[in-house]
Write an enzyme that holds these catalytic residues in place. Structure first.
Site, PDB file in Angstrom:
ATOM      1  N   SER A   1       0.865  -1.191   0.000  1.00  0.00           N
ATOM      2  CA  SER A   1       0.000   0.000   0.000  1.00  0.00           C
ATOM      3  C   SER A   1       0.897   1.235   0.000  1.00  0.00           C
ATOM      4  CB  SER A   1      -0.865  -0.012   1.259  1.00  0.00           C
ATOM      5  OG  SER A   1      -1.465   1.252   1.480  1.00  0.00           O
TER       6      SER A   1
ATOM      7  N   TYR B   1      -3.719  -0.404  10.029  1.00  0.00           N
ATOM      8  CA  TYR B   1      -3.497  -0.691   8.600  1.00  0.00           C
ATOM      9  C   TYR B   1      -2.090  -0.257   8.182  1.00  0.00           C
ATOM     10  CZ  TYR B   1      -4.532  -0.765   3.549  1.00  0.00           C
ATOM     11  OH  TYR B   1      -4.524  -1.023   2.200  1.00  0.00           O
TER      12      TYR B   1
HETATM   13  P1  NAP Z   1     -11.789  -5.159  -1.175  1.00  0.00           P
HETATM   14  O1  NAP Z   1     -12.630  -4.947  -2.370  1.00  0.00           O
HETATM   15  O2  NAP Z   1     -12.329  -4.849   0.180  1.00  0.00           O
HETATM   16  O3  NAP Z   1     -11.200  -6.632  -1.213  1.00  0.00           O
HETATM   17  C1  NAP Z   1     -10.578  -7.234  -0.111  1.00  0.00           C
HETATM   18  C2  NAP Z   1     -10.527  -8.723  -0.333  1.00  0.00           C
HETATM   19  O4  NAP Z   1      -9.935  -9.364   0.815  1.00  0.00           O
HETATM   20  C3  NAP Z   1     -11.912  -9.325  -0.488  1.00  0.00           C
HETATM   21  O5  NAP Z   1     -11.862 -10.383  -1.402  1.00  0.00           O
HETATM   22  C4  NAP Z   1     -12.175  -9.852   0.910  1.00  0.00           C
HETATM   23  O6  NAP Z   1     -13.154 -10.850   0.975  1.00  0.00           O
HETATM   24  C5  NAP Z   1     -10.814 -10.392   1.244  1.00  0.00           C
HETATM   25  N1  NAP Z   1     -10.679 -10.668   2.675  1.00  0.00           N
HETATM   26  C6  NAP Z   1     -10.675  -9.783   3.674  1.00  0.00           C
HETATM   27  N2  NAP Z   1     -10.564 -10.422   4.855  1.00  0.00           N
HETATM   28  C7  NAP Z   1     -10.501 -11.758   4.584  1.00  0.00           C
HETATM   29  C8  NAP Z   1     -10.402 -12.927   5.373  1.00  0.00           C
HETATM   30  N3  NAP Z   1     -10.336 -12.874   6.711  1.00  0.00           N
HETATM   31  N4  NAP Z   1     -10.377 -14.124   4.754  1.00  0.00           N
HETATM   32  C9  NAP Z   1     -10.465 -14.192   3.409  1.00  0.00           C
HETATM   33  N5  NAP Z   1     -10.552 -13.123   2.600  1.00  0.00           N
HETATM   34  C10 NAP Z   1     -10.580 -11.909   3.187  1.00  0.00           C
HETATM   35  O7  NAP Z   1     -10.517  -4.227  -1.278  1.00  0.00           O
HETATM   36  P2  NAP Z   1      -9.346  -4.137  -2.360  1.00  0.00           P
HETATM   37  O8  NAP Z   1      -9.073  -2.691  -2.524  1.00  0.00           O
HETATM   38  O9  NAP Z   1      -9.571  -4.982  -3.538  1.00  0.00           O
HETATM   39  O10 NAP Z   1      -8.159  -4.723  -1.471  1.00  0.00           O
HETATM   40  C11 NAP Z   1      -7.277  -5.721  -1.900  1.00  0.00           C
HETATM   41  C12 NAP Z   1      -5.916  -5.458  -1.277  1.00  0.00           C
HETATM   42  O11 NAP Z   1      -5.406  -4.240  -1.787  1.00  0.00           O
HETATM   43  C13 NAP Z   1      -5.924  -5.300   0.239  1.00  0.00           C
HETATM   44  O12 NAP Z   1      -4.793  -5.905   0.794  1.00  0.00           O
HETATM   45  C14 NAP Z   1      -5.867  -3.801   0.417  1.00  0.00           C
HETATM   46  O13 NAP Z   1      -5.336  -3.430   1.652  1.00  0.00           O
HETATM   47  C15 NAP Z   1      -4.959  -3.437  -0.719  1.00  0.00           C
HETATM   48  N6  NAP Z   1      -4.961  -2.039  -1.147  1.00  0.00           N
HETATM   49  C16 NAP Z   1      -6.080  -1.458  -1.656  1.00  0.00           C
HETATM   50  C17 NAP Z   1      -6.015  -0.135  -2.072  1.00  0.00           C
HETATM   51  C18 NAP Z   1      -7.193   0.576  -2.682  1.00  0.00           C
HETATM   52  O14 NAP Z   1      -7.097   1.781  -2.929  1.00  0.00           O
HETATM   53  N7  NAP Z   1      -8.301  -0.066  -2.946  1.00  0.00           N
HETATM   54  C19 NAP Z   1      -4.830   0.563  -1.949  1.00  0.00           C
HETATM   55  C20 NAP Z   1      -3.727  -0.048  -1.424  1.00  0.00           C
HETATM   56  C21 NAP Z   1      -3.791  -1.367  -1.030  1.00  0.00           C
HETATM   57  P3  NAP Z   1     -14.701 -10.433   1.214  1.00  0.00           P
HETATM   58  O15 NAP Z   1     -15.219  -9.946  -0.111  1.00  0.00           O
HETATM   59  O16 NAP Z   1     -15.314 -11.677   1.687  1.00  0.00           O
HETATM   60  O17 NAP Z   1     -14.712  -9.327   2.244  1.00  0.00           O
END
Ligand code: NAP
Length: 254
Positions: free
Chosen positions: A146, A159
């Site tokens: 991130s 986080y």
């Molecule tokens: P998201 O749409 O909230 O996706 C998160 C994913 O993680 C979902 O598939 C969620 O499953 C899964 N997850 C969370 N807790 C879990 C658990 N205990 N067991 C199994 N699966 C779990 O968000 P995203 O933005 O795509 O995030 C993906 C990654 O990118 C994360 O590590 C996040 O921190 C990182 N990130 C995102 C951004 C951004 O701007 N979006 C920026 C930097 C980093 P469910 O659907 O069941 O909740």
């Protein structure tokens, strides 16, 4: 040149591939030729359809990555991934959560949930995958870091700690496994339009502040990660180790 990005015959395990960035990464790897095992707690039917439409195989392993005891549970996830296609070449540690609160108000439950999901599961899944990859002579581990692997952020201390830890583990595991054929690297996404940032995008004060700071002039789209993911999964990155690669529309350059 083309072979550097060709993933035909490879099998990839992607966590949290049902939505958002994990879904886009899984689809990108499939379009480059990889079969996909998705591990997560929510049904990934949409991802399955997109992977199969690309002509690749798909298998879903239902799991809550934070379920205790994590080390044994995550070793079981890797076993199931191996059972699916008989091999495991690429691990993408994508799943993650965010909890927003002033540092003064963060609860122990919030702290543990964020660290267990974002950092502890990443380590023990990598350990289990590496046991197999070391035996087979190599593999690729891609962590999703991130901007808060570099910065402190606002109202997300657990986080920030977890994602700084992801950068640290990316370096530490690369040091240990680079000479043994495993590339450990990370992608640091900027601000992307997913569930993770829904609250920020709905905040009339924060949304324009964030947008104004992004040199590219727009929020990231999940498919913006495709190139970095395929690069770090394929032969093109064979001498790239321990890198945390920002894909952020220029945010960190500002
Ligand atoms: P998201 O749409 O909230 O996706 C998160 C994913 O993680 C979902 O598939 C969620 O499953 C899964 N997850 C969370 N807790 C879990 C658990 N205990 N067991 C199994 N699966 C779990 O968000 P995203 O933005 O795509 O995030 C993906 C990654 O990118 C994360 O590590 C996040 O921190 C990182 N990130 C995102 C951004 C951004 O701007 N979006 C920026 C930097 C980093 P469910 O659907 O069941 O909740």
């Amino acid at each position: 040149m083309h072979n550097l990005f060709d993933l035909n015959g490879r099998a990839a395990l992607v966590t949290g591939a049902n939505t958002g960035l994990g879904q886009a990464i899984a689809i990108a790897l499939a379009e480059a030729g990889a079969d996909i095992v998705a591990a997560g707690r929510s049904d990934a039917a949409e991802t399955a359809a997109r992977v199969r439409a690309a002509g690749r195989r798909f298998h879903f392993v239902p799991t809550d990555l934070s379920r205790k005891p994590q080390q044994a549970q995550l070793a079981g996830v890797v076993e199931q991934a191996l059972d699916a296609f008989g091999r495991l070449d690429i691990l993408v540690n994508n799943a993650g959560i965010i909890r927003r609160a002033n540092a003064i108000d963060v609860t122990e439950e919030d702290w543990d949930a964020v660290l267990d999901t974002n950092l502890k599961s990443l380590f023990f899944l990598s350990q289990a995958a590496a046991r197999h990859m070391l035996a087979q002579g190599g593999g690729k581990i891609i962590n999703v870091a991130s901007l808060l692997s570099f910065q402190g952020g606002i109202r997300v201390p657990a986080y920030a700690a977890s994602k700084s830890g992801v950068a640290g583990l990316t370096h530490a595991l690369a040091n240990e496994w680079a000479a043994r054929g495993i590339n450990v690297n990370a992608i640091a996404p900027g601000y992307f339009a997913t569930n993770n940032t829904a609250a920020l995008r709905a905040d009339p004060a924060r949304e324009p502040q964030i947008l104004a700071r992004i040199p590219a002039g727009r929020w990231g789209r999940p498919e913006d990660l495709a190139g970095a993911a395929v690069f770090l999964a394929g032969a093109a990155s064979d001498y790239v180790h321990g890198v945390v690669l920002p894909v952020d529309g220029g945010w960190l350059a500002r």
